[in-house]
Every structure is written in structure tokens, then in C-alpha cells.
Design a protein around this motif. Structure first.
Motif, PDB file in Angstrom:
ATOM      1  N   ALA A  85       5.250 -11.668  -4.174  1.00 13.43           N
ATOM      2  CA  ALA A  85       5.058 -11.906  -5.609  1.00 13.43           C
ATOM      3  C   ALA A  85       4.560 -10.623  -6.289  1.00 13.43           C
ATOM      4  O   ALA A  85       5.038 -10.250  -7.373  1.00 13.43           O
ATOM      5  N   ILE A  86       3.627  -9.958  -5.655  1.00 13.29           N
ATOM      6  CA  ILE A  86       3.109  -8.703  -6.232  1.00 13.29           C
ATOM      7  C   ILE A  86       4.248  -7.679  -6.332  1.00 13.29           C
ATOM      8  O   ILE A  86       4.385  -6.961  -7.330  1.00 13.29           O
ATOM      9  N   ALA A  87       5.092  -7.656  -5.306  1.00 15.78           N
ATOM     10  CA  ALA A  87       6.213  -6.702  -5.322  1.00 15.78           C
ATOM     11  C   ALA A  87       7.175  -7.030  -6.465  1.00 15.78           C
ATOM     12  O   ALA A  87       7.711  -6.122  -7.119  1.00 15.78           O
ATOM     13  N   GLY A  88       7.389  -8.314  -6.719  1.00 21.78           N
ATOM     14  CA  GLY A  88       8.260  -8.710  -7.835  1.00 21.78           C
ATOM     15  C   GLY A  88       7.709  -8.201  -9.160  1.00 21.78           C
ATOM     16  O   GLY A  88       8.439  -7.664 -10.005  1.00 21.78           O
ATOM     17  N   VAL A 212      -1.790  -3.652  -1.683  1.00 23.19           N
ATOM     18  CA  VAL A 212      -2.628  -2.775  -2.512  1.00 23.19           C
ATOM     19  C   VAL A 212      -1.872  -1.478  -2.815  1.00 23.19           C
ATOM     20  O   VAL A 212      -1.818  -1.018  -3.956  1.00 23.19           O
ATOM     21  N   ARG A 213      -1.261  -0.920  -1.809  1.00 17.82           N
ATOM     22  CA  ARG A 213      -0.544   0.346  -1.980  1.00 17.82           C
ATOM     23  C   ARG A 213       0.603   0.192  -2.977  1.00 17.82           C
ATOM     24  O   ARG A 213       0.815   1.034  -3.851  1.00 17.82           O
ATOM     25  N   LEU A 214       1.320  -0.907  -2.861  1.00 18.90           N
ATOM     26  CA  LEU A 214       2.472  -1.070  -3.762  1.00 18.90           C
ATOM     27  C   LEU A 214       1.998  -1.323  -5.190  1.00 18.90           C
ATOM     28  O   LEU A 214       2.613  -0.854  -6.151  1.00 18.90           O
ATOM     29  N   ALA A 215       0.880  -2.027  -5.325  1.00 21.21           N
ATOM     30  CA  ALA A 215       0.377  -2.311  -6.672  1.00 21.21           C
ATOM     31  C   ALA A 215      -0.163  -1.035  -7.327  1.00 21.21           C
ATOM     32  O   ALA A 215       0.027  -0.833  -8.535  1.00 21.21           O
ATOM     33  N   ILE A 216      -0.803  -0.171  -6.550  1.00 22.01           N
ATOM     34  CA  ILE A 216      -1.270   1.105  -7.131  1.00 22.01           C
ATOM     35  C   ILE A 216      -0.057   1.895  -7.635  1.00 22.01           C
ATOM     36  O   ILE A 216      -0.095   2.536  -8.688  1.00 22.01           O
ATOM     37  N   GLY A 561      -3.360  -7.519 -11.535  1.00 24.85           N
ATOM     38  CA  GLY A 561      -4.659  -7.875 -10.958  1.00 24.85           C
ATOM     39  C   GLY A 561      -4.947  -7.055  -9.710  1.00 24.85           C
ATOM     40  O   GLY A 561      -6.069  -6.587  -9.494  1.00 24.85           O
ATOM     41  N   THR A 562      -3.901  -6.843  -8.898  1.00 25.19           N
ATOM     42  CA  THR A 562      -4.112  -6.130  -7.632  1.00 25.19           C
ATOM     43  C   THR A 562      -4.384  -4.643  -7.874  1.00 25.19           C
ATOM     44  O   THR A 562      -5.263  -4.054  -7.248  1.00 25.19           O
ATOM     45  N   TYR A 563      -3.658  -4.030  -8.807  1.00 28.69           N
ATOM     46  CA  TYR A 563      -3.965  -2.594  -9.017  1.00 28.69           C
ATOM     47  C   TYR A 563      -5.293  -2.402  -9.730  1.00 28.69           C
ATOM     48  O   TYR A 563      -5.971  -1.393  -9.517  1.00 28.69           O
TER      49      TYR A 563
END
Ligand code: XCC
Length: 670
Positions: A85-88, A212-216, A561-563
Motif C-alpha cells: 500500500a505504501i508503495a502504491g 521506510v526506505r521507499l517512503a523516504i 505518514g511513513t516518510y
């Protein structure tokens, strides 16, 4: 089992929305509100307990200790679902950023019809950050290099995503130590899909570390790039007068509503709508002119730069069509409900898709390309004008509110220090003294499972009473705008005494509209500058600040939210957690829940929690702000300490006889 149908007042607090919901009922038409009532959410999917990553399943892990056909545990399933979902969300924001970079490149090379570089100062300032030569070069030459650098961030394989250099030094070090510094924006998104394929990463902590890495890569990469370039091309926002709500539609004009996220076409439509030839064409059709407005973040983009009114937020897209007054709704990408296609057929509204990435069955498709931007914008407007004569009966709610949007990071600097001493010093000082208790960012969507706009506005109003300065983006900002919270100094009687003094002194509203969803990157920039200004710690996690998404629904909100968490922010989501489990039946993955809050707090100083009750959101926000104040050894927040200056004080003194006023003001004996 279907839920009980809610009363209209339970569906939305907005009177304009309520009026249109009533109209939908009378006309026998459905909306997201009624469909949400009829369609109970899948209890397994919403709990994050369904794995549908391969055709051995889908596997429902609804018994304690149960595993999927491949043996995947609830820990793995929930972590994988969350990361996907975060990746989307990251993909949506970042692809938007890529599009902006391509437009900048085309503009720099004279291949984008109608576009110019509007903010040369921002272009030069950003080029300097990345050591792109400036002196003796034209804006187009500099822009070409910046576009190349930004485009390279998407496909970069190794190294660090360039805009991360704008994070506080300590934060950059932390990301390197934790192994979460993004290498390339696309790489991290692709890797998240790879890792979550059947038979790959099956350690929830390891999966979530990559999340976390992808959200940053989204926040400090794709989204930041989108914001930077939008400012360069269309101007960095500064305060402007705007309006919000369905009452901005007009009976005697051609109503064109732009909806979605990307400003590339909508900015051209704004320009085309001012063309005398187009205005004449509208008049020849019997209208007084063209009335542009926006929905969702396309609205935010043109509202904060051009003052074009916002017809509403996410849950008002169908309601705008229900007025019967929308001659064309032009959509680009993201947050566009498929239901618009059927609904628009019940009226005369032309629904026009424009992005090569988005077609909706039943909608007209006019593909947009930068090379012919102005021509396409005018063609679309002519179609809308031609459609004006087909209007039937209309019902436009007489509800609208003024607002002052446009609080870019650059403008806040200017507001606090003027041109010569642009600075965040007064803001830091106000937080340090306790006049401002802390800062809250309220962002994100609407969700028809909650009462529309209620959580956003309730949380905002309660925090304002507690001297918390609020910054907003996305649909949350439109919610608060409609509620009159972004109106210069109006409404300050609802605001705590210290914050009120600051708002009166600087002349800002207590809720600052900072833009669209990708503009959450602006909030990262503000937080970084607060750190760099000094006095509030050496990193973002030390600042008394909280991020909230009270009515979230999109995957983009999860990425944001994650980044923000990875940047050191305590993030509170409303509604239900996508990894909630079934509390009365089967517990969620304790490992995942603990990791999102406790472990992430240890690792990054930020954490993510899902809290349904708005009063609990407020309580925890204040608790966190006070905890951070104490850690910085700042004076404990005291609501009695301030508020003896400012306009209210002047009003009170004005009521006193002259002698007493002198006594109160100057201590003069009379
Ligand atoms: Fe969409 Fe940006 Fe959410 Fe609104 S807030 S519903 S994502 S438009 Ni970002």
C-alpha cells in the motif's frame, strides 16, 4: 452484513454537502456516502488478514496462529500488505513528480506550449543546492540541468536520492546508519513489489524497514521534486484570497471543474479561460463567462497560486455534479471516482479524462500533452461552453467561505522576517517561549466511513484552543477552509491566547494552507528549517510537532505518514488501521503493531498510530508536544502566561476611561 443507513447529518457536517445528499436521495441517485452505508467493509481485508499475492490463495488468516498455504504468518502478511500500500502511494506521488520534471525539461527546451519559468529565484536557489552552475546562464539552461538531475533520481541505481541532502544533517546520518537512505525513487518502489512477491521477504521487520526506505524516496524524492518544479513553473505560492465550497459554482456562467492532482493542464486551463477569444465564445453561448473551480488537490494547486476557488474536497466530487451546474469536469490523475462517469450521464456534465495514464469507461478522453498544452486547454473549454446550453435544472447550495491560502515555506520566511531578514526565528522563539505550544500538520483525505470533514475540523479547533499552530494540505485543508479557519485574523476568538498574539502580530491565519498532497514535502522543509534555525533541537524528532491524517483513505496517505515518521514525526491516523486484526476475534500481528509504534520510535524518533476517536487524537497530540517541550527543557505550557497583548487587549483597554487606560498601559498615576 449491510450497515444501517446514516442520517444526512451523520454523513457530513458541511451544509452544502448535506443539501446535495438530500438532492441525491430525492433523485434516487447514489453517492460514495450512500454506497459506504450499503457496502460494509470486508472484515478480513480491512483487518489486513487476507493475502492475495498468489493463486494458491487468497488465504484468510482468521484463526489465531493460522498461516497461508505457503506458510506465511500473520506478521508477514500484514507487513507485506502494508508495504504494498505504501508503495502504491509512493508510486502515485513520485510519478507525478516525474511528470513535472518532464514538463520542466520540455519548457526549458521550448517544447511546451504556453509554459514559462515563473519563479527564477527558486530555480536558482535549488540549482545552487545541487551545485548546478548559475552565473552567466539563462533560466532555461539552468532549468534544463535541474530537470536532468531530477529525472535521473527516478532511475538511479546506486547512491542517494539527491533532495535528501536537504534533510537535517543528523537525519541523513541516521538514515545511512539504518540502511534506509533511498538509492533511486523507482528502484525502491520496484524492490518493494519484488520483496512482496510469493516466496520473497518473509520477515516483517525486514519488510517494514524497506517500507521506510521507499517512503523516504517519495517524501524527500518524488513529492519534493513535484513541489519544487510546480513552484518554478507556476510560481511559489504566497497569500491570495480564495473561496471554498459548492457555492462557488455559478448559475450564469460556464462552470468548469478541474479535479485530480497534476497542475500541468489545470494551469493552462486557468490561462486559457482568461483568453478574450474564449471569453467571447462563452458570451456568445449566452453565459456571462467561464467560472473555473477545482476539486481535491488540483483545486489546491490552482487555489494557492491563482486564487481559483475550490468547489470541494474528495467527497464533494459527485456532489458538484449533483448541482446540475457543472458543464465540464476535467480530470487528470488520482482520487477520481469511477462513479462520476455514470453520475455525469444523469445530468448534462461532460466528464473528460486527460491523462495518458487514466481513462474511465463512459468518459470522453482528450489526451493532454505539453507540446500542445494551450491548444488542448482551449479545445476543452470550447467543449464545456458548447455544453452550457444543455443544462437542465440546477441547484447550487448558497454556501461558500473565504480563505487565504498560499503559505509556502518561502512565504512564511518572508512573513516572519521581511525580504531582508527572512527567517524562522520568530516562529522558533514563539514555540520556545510557549506562546505557540507546538505545531500540528493536519493532512489527508476524506473517508465516507467517517462523517465528512468532522474529524479534520474537530481536531483542528481543539488544537487551536490549546495554542497549537496548524499547517494543512490536501483535502483536510479544504475542510478547514470551508469552516472559516483560514481567514486571516477572523475567527481568532476561537484560538488560544498565545497563538492568537502571534497570528495578530504576523497577520496570519491560525491554520496555514500549505498546498496539495505532494506539498507535504513543504512541511518537511519547514521542519528542517525550524531545526536549522536553532533552539528546538538538532533534528526533526526533537520538535514539538505532530502529523495527523484524521480522515485518511488513500495509499498515498500511508506513504506520507511513513516518510513523516521516518523524518522523526509522531503520526496519528484516524479511522481504522490497515493492520488492525479483528480485536474481538483474532489479534493483529503484535510484531507489526509494535514495530510501527515502539520500534520505529526507537529507530527514527517518529511513530505511527491509528486512533479512531478525535478527542483521543487531540489528547495524544498535546501529550507528545508537551513531552518534546520537556525534553528540550522549554518552559511548561501555561495558557495563562500570554494573551495580554494583541487585539483583544486593545479592545478591552479601549472600553476603559482614559485615566484607567493610561494606568493599565503605562502604570501612570493619574
Ligand atoms: Fe485524494 Fe489529494 Fe486524499 Fe484528498 S487528500 S483524497 S489522496 S486529494 Ni492527499
Amino acid at each position: 452484513m449491510a450497515k444501517k443507513r446514516r442520517e444526512i447529518q451523520e454523513q457530513s457536517i458541511d451544509p452544502a454537502a448535506q443539501e446535495m445528499l438530500k438532492r441525491a436521495d430525492e433523485l434516487g441517485l447514489t453517492t460514495a456516502f450512500s454506497r459506504a452505508d450499503e457496502m460494509a467493509p470486508c472484515n478480513i481485508g480491512s483487518a489486513g488478514m487476507c493475502c492475495k499475492l498468489c493463486s494458491m490463495g487468497p488465504c484468510r488468516l482468521t484463526k489465531e496462529g493460522s498461516v497461508g498455504v505457503c506458510g506465511a504468518t500473520i506478521d508477514t502478511v500484514q507487513a507485506r500488505n502494508l508495504m504494498r500500500a505504501i508503495a502504491g502511494g509512493a508510486a502515485a506521488h513520485s510519478d507525478h513528480g516525474r511528470g513535472m520534471a518532464m514538463t520542466l525539461k520540455a519548457t526549458a527546451n521550448g517544447e511546451a506550449e504556453g509554459y514559462v519559468i515563473r519563479d527564477v529565484a527558486k530555480l536558482r536557489a535549488l540549482a545552487a543546492v545541487y551545485d548546478i552552475p548559475i552565473e552567466g546562464r539563462s533560466p532555461n539552461e539552468i532549468a534544463n540541468d535541474l530537470a536532468d538531475l531530477y529525472l535521473a533520481q527516478f532511475g538511479q541505481q546506486e547512491g542517494e536520492v539527491a533532495p535528501t541532502v536537504r534533510a537535517p544533517k543528523k537525519r541523513q546520518e541516521l538514515w545511512r546508519e539504518r540502511g534506509v537512505m533511498p538509492r533511486g525513487i523507482d528502484r525502491e518502489i520496484v524492490e518493494s513489489l519484488h520483496r512482496t512477491h510469493i516466496g520473497d521477504d518473509q520477515d516483517s521487520v525486514h519488510i517494514l524497514q524497506h517500507a521506510v526506505r521507499l517512503a523516504i524516496g517519495d517524501g524527500w524524492g518524488g513529492s519534493m521534486i513535484a513541489t519544487d518544479i510546480t513552484d518554478i513553473l507556476f510560481g511559489t505560492p504566497a497569500p491570495v484570497l480564495g473561496q471554498a465550497n459548492l457555492g462557488v459554482l455559478k448559475d450564469d456562467m460556464v462552470n468548469v471543474v478541474v479535479h485530480g492532482h497534476e497542475p500541468t493542464l489545470s494551469e493552462m486551463i486557468v490561462a486559457a479561460a482568461q483568453d478574450p477569444e474564449i471569453i467571447e465564445y462563452a458570451k456568445a453561448a449566452g453565459a456571462k463567462g467561464i467560472n473555473l473551480s477545482g476539486i481535491c488537490c488540483t483545486a489546491n494547486e490552482i487555489l494557492m497560486r491563482q486564487g481559483i476557488p475550490a468547489a470541494g474536497n474528495f467527497l464533494q466530487q459527485e456532489l458538484a455534479i449533483l448541482t446540475g451546474a457543472v458543464d465540464a469536469m476535467i480530470v487528470d490523475v488520482q482520487c477520481i471516482m469511477q462513479a462520476l462517469a455514470e453520475l455525469s450521464k444523469q445530468f448534462h456534465t461532460l466528464l473528460i479524462t486527460t491523462s495518458p495514464k487514466v481513462k474511465i469507461k463512459g468518459a470522453m478522453h482528450i489526451e493532454f500533452d505539453e507540446e500542445h498544452a494551450m491548444t488542448i486547454a482551449k479545445d476543452i473549454l470550447r467543449l464545456a461552453i458548447d455544453n452550457y446550453k444543455n443544462r437542465g435544472e440546477t441547484q447550487i447550495p448558497d454556501v461558500r467561505e473565504d480563505l487565504v491560502p498560499g503559505f509556502s515555506h518561502e512565504y512564511i520566511n518572508y512573513a516572519l522576517g521581511g525580504s531582508y531578514r527572512a527567517s524562522f526565528r520568530p516562529l522558533n522563539d514563539a514555540i520556545m517561549s510557549g506562546r505557540i505550544r507546538g505545531v500540528a500538520a493536519i493532512v489527508g483525505c476524506n473517508n465516507p466511513r467517517d462523517t465528512h470533514d468532522l474529524l479534520h475540523t474537530h481536531v483542528a479547533k481543539e488544537l487551536l484552543k490549546q495554542d497549537v499552530l496548524i499547517v494543512e494540505t490536501g483535502c483536510a485543508s479544504i475542510a478547514c477552509a470551508k469552516e472559516g479557519l483560514m481567514l486571516g485574523e477572523a475567527g481568532l476568538d476561537q484560538v488560544g491566547p498565545g497563538l492568537r498574539e502571534i497570528c495578530e502580530t504576523i497577520g496570519i491565519p491560525p491554520v496555514l494552507h500549505m498546498g496539495s498532497c505532494v506539498d507535504n514535502a513543504r512541511i518537511l522543509t519547514v521542519l528542517t528549517q525550524v531545526v536549522e534555525e536553532g533552539g528546538l533541537g538538532e533534528d526533526i524528532d526533537e520538535i514539538p510537532a505532530v502529523g495527523l491524517a484524521p480522515e485518511w483513505m488513500s495509499e498515498k496517505a500511508l506513504s506520507i505518514g511513513t516518510y513523516c515518521m521516518a523524518s522523526g514525526v509522531y503520526v496519528i491516523f484516524g479511522g481504522t488501521s490497515p493492520v488492525s486484526g479483528m480485536p474481538d476475534k483474532v489479534p493483529a500481528s503484535a510484531e507489526v503493531s509494535r514495530y510501527l509504534s515502539e520500534s520505529w520510535e526507537e529507530l527514527y524518533g517518529g511513530k505511527i498510530e491509528f486512533i479512531a476517536d478525535p478527542d483521543e487524537m487531540v489528547r495524544r497530540t498535546l501529550e507528545h508536544i508537551d513531552k518534546k517541550r520537556a525534553a528540550l527543557k522549554l518552559p511548561e505550557y501555561d495558557p495563562e502566561r500570554f494573551g495580554r497583548s494583541g487585539d483583544q487587549r486593545v479592545i478591552e483597554l479601549d472600553k476603559l476611561p482614559l485615566a484607567q487606560r493610561r494606568q493599565a498601559l503605562y502604570g501612570m498615576e493619574v
